[in-house]
Motif scaffolding. Structure first.
Motif, PDB file in Angstrom:
ATOM      1  N   ALA A 301     -55.356  54.432  70.571  1.00  0.00           N
ATOM      2  CA  ALA A 301     -56.724  54.059  70.912  1.00  0.00           C
ATOM      3  C   ALA A 301     -57.177  54.807  72.161  1.00  0.00           C
ATOM      4  O   ALA A 301     -56.380  55.072  73.063  1.00  0.00           O
ATOM      5  N   THR A 302     -58.460  55.113  72.223  1.00  0.00           N
ATOM      6  CA  THR A 302     -59.053  55.778  73.377  1.00  0.00           C
ATOM      7  C   THR A 302     -59.936  54.791  74.123  1.00  0.00           C
ATOM      8  O   THR A 302     -60.890  54.260  73.561  1.00  0.00           O
ATOM      9  N   ALA A 303     -59.602  54.516  75.384  1.00  0.00           N
ATOM     10  CA  ALA A 303     -60.428  53.627  76.202  1.00  0.00           C
ATOM     11  C   ALA A 303     -61.803  54.264  76.390  1.00  0.00           C
ATOM     12  O   ALA A 303     -61.909  55.435  76.745  1.00  0.00           O
ATOM     13  N   THR A 304     -62.858  53.485  76.169  1.00  0.00           N
ATOM     14  CA  THR A 304     -64.207  54.044  76.143  1.00  0.00           C
ATOM     15  C   THR A 304     -65.186  53.097  76.825  1.00  0.00           C
ATOM     16  O   THR A 304     -65.598  52.093  76.235  1.00  0.00           O
ATOM     17  N   TRP A 305     -65.559  53.393  78.068  1.00  0.00           N
ATOM     18  CA  TRP A 305     -66.574  52.580  78.750  1.00  0.00           C
ATOM     19  C   TRP A 305     -67.960  53.164  78.491  1.00  0.00           C
ATOM     20  O   TRP A 305     -68.131  54.382  78.377  1.00  0.00           O
ATOM     21  N   SER A 306     -68.941  52.291  78.404  1.00  0.00           N
ATOM     22  CA  SER A 306     -70.332  52.734  78.341  1.00  0.00           C
ATOM     23  C   SER A 306     -71.209  51.664  78.971  1.00  0.00           C
ATOM     24  O   SER A 306     -70.831  50.491  79.035  1.00  0.00           O
ATOM     25  N   SER A 307     -72.366  52.044  79.452  1.00  0.00           N
ATOM     26  CA  SER A 307     -73.275  51.095  80.079  1.00  0.00           C
ATOM     27  C   SER A 307     -73.811  50.122  79.028  1.00  0.00           C
ATOM     28  O   SER A 307     -73.781  50.407  77.825  1.00  0.00           O
ATOM     29  N   PRO A 308     -74.330  48.964  79.454  1.00  0.00           N
ATOM     30  CA  PRO A 308     -74.912  48.030  78.482  1.00  0.00           C
ATOM     31  C   PRO A 308     -75.997  48.669  77.618  1.00  0.00           C
ATOM     32  O   PRO A 308     -76.022  48.467  76.398  1.00  0.00           O
TER      33      PRO A 308
END
Length: 334
Positions: A301-308
């Motif tokens: 799995a690739t950790a993926t942050w994004s804004s709301p």
């Protein structure tokens, strides 16, 4: 009475200082409201899939990191059923106070709106999307009774035996289901879909010979392919994954084949803006931490942050992308 008030006052002051110091040590500014610093008690995290699968393992890793960063326990509650829709209905009905959140994603929020004739929620408007969490390809595996060693051989075998073989999934509306339907459509084969209440029971029936193949999240599949109990044939991403570089992408045989699981930290609609901001910051710190990224990568799995805002926009774009595929496959749940 005066002495008692002074004692209470000192305790309140000390408690406030301690709370502020905790937030400072954790590196995230405290959100303070009439109810105190957020979070000031345990947070319930609904995983809408059963225990034992990839979503469970990855969710627990993510929640452990959020517990570390926030100073409060994040407790995973498994509420499986209906391709994630049961858990998401429970989340939708929860108070918008930040203490009940959950695992949204492609199944419940991008596939189900087209696949299901009726849903107990509106995937776009009944939720608050905080951040993406991870993206993860699936893997096509077959039991050892299937003679095919490649995707091309499997397609040829299935075309010679129409309607005689079946594939399992984690339930209607999951990416495992959609992977199978896209495979059927693009390969032109006739195989029966058998939905389960999660990937783990589907894998158990694959091992027992009750079904013949499965599209599984890579972590769950690896647990059985590594000891040679089932045979891997392909991954559902556009390209091969470094976790299993010897397993080809299905797209190498069926150009354009591309289905990846993605997930979101999700709350009920109308979460307060300050709570959203706090959750977004905690998620960013968690998903950009080297230790969590490494643990995720170990599971493909690739950790993926994004804004709301970006998370909500991504959900919209994925529903639009997948709708024609679902309709063309003929898959529909009444």
């Amino acid at each position: 009475m005066t002495e008692r008030r002074n004692v209470i006052g000192r305790r309140t002051l000390i408690g406030g200082i301690a709370g502020g110091m905790t937030a400072a040590v954790l590196g995230a500014p405290a959100i303070v409201s009439a109810q105190g610093t957020y979070p000031n008690k345990a947070v319930r995290y609904i995983n809408p899939f059963p225990a034992g699968g990839a979503t469970d393992t990855l969710s627990r890793l993510f929640c452990a990191k959020l517990s570390e960063l926030s100073g409060q326990q994040w407790i995973v509650e498994n509420r499986g059923g209906s391709g994630g829709n049961v858990g998401m209905e429970a989340l939708m009905q929860s108070p918008p106070d930040g203490y009940t959140l959950g695992l949204g994603g492609i199944a419940s929020h991008a596939i189900s709106p087209t696949l299901y004739a009726k849903l107990p929620f509106n995937a776009k408007t009944d939720f608050t999307f905080v951040s993406r969490i991870w993206q993860l390809p699936n893997m096509l595996v077959v039991n050892l009774d299937i003679p095919a060693k490649t995707v091309a051989e499997l397609i040829a075998f299935l075309k010679k035996n129409p309607g005689k073989y079946s594939y399992g999934s984690a339930g209607n509306g999951t990416t495992l289901h959609l992977s199978g339907e896209l495979f059927k459509m693009m390969a032109g084969v006739d195989i029966l879909h058998v939905p389960y209440r999660g990937a783990a029971p589907a894998m158990q029936d694959l091992l027992a010979g009750q079904i013949h193949m499965i599209f599984d999240n890579i972590p769950g599949a690896l647990a059985q392919t590594r000891p040679g109990k089932v045979r891997p044939l392909g991954v559902t991403s556009k390209e091969r994954t470094p976790v299993v570089p010897d397993v080809p992408a299905i797209a190498e045989t069926l150009p354009g084949f591309d289905i990846n699981s993605w997930t979101t930290l999700t709350g009920p609609a109308k979460l307060p803006p300050d709570i959203i901001a706090r959750l977004s910051e905690l998620s960013k710190k968690a998903l950009e931490s080297e230790d969590l990224k490494a643990k995720f990568l170990d599971l493909a799995a690739t950790a993926t942050w994004s804004s709301p805002a970006d998370t909500a926009a991504y959900r919209d774009s994925e529903e639009a992308r997948l709708a024609p595929i679902i309709k063309a496959s003929g898959a529909r749940v009444e």
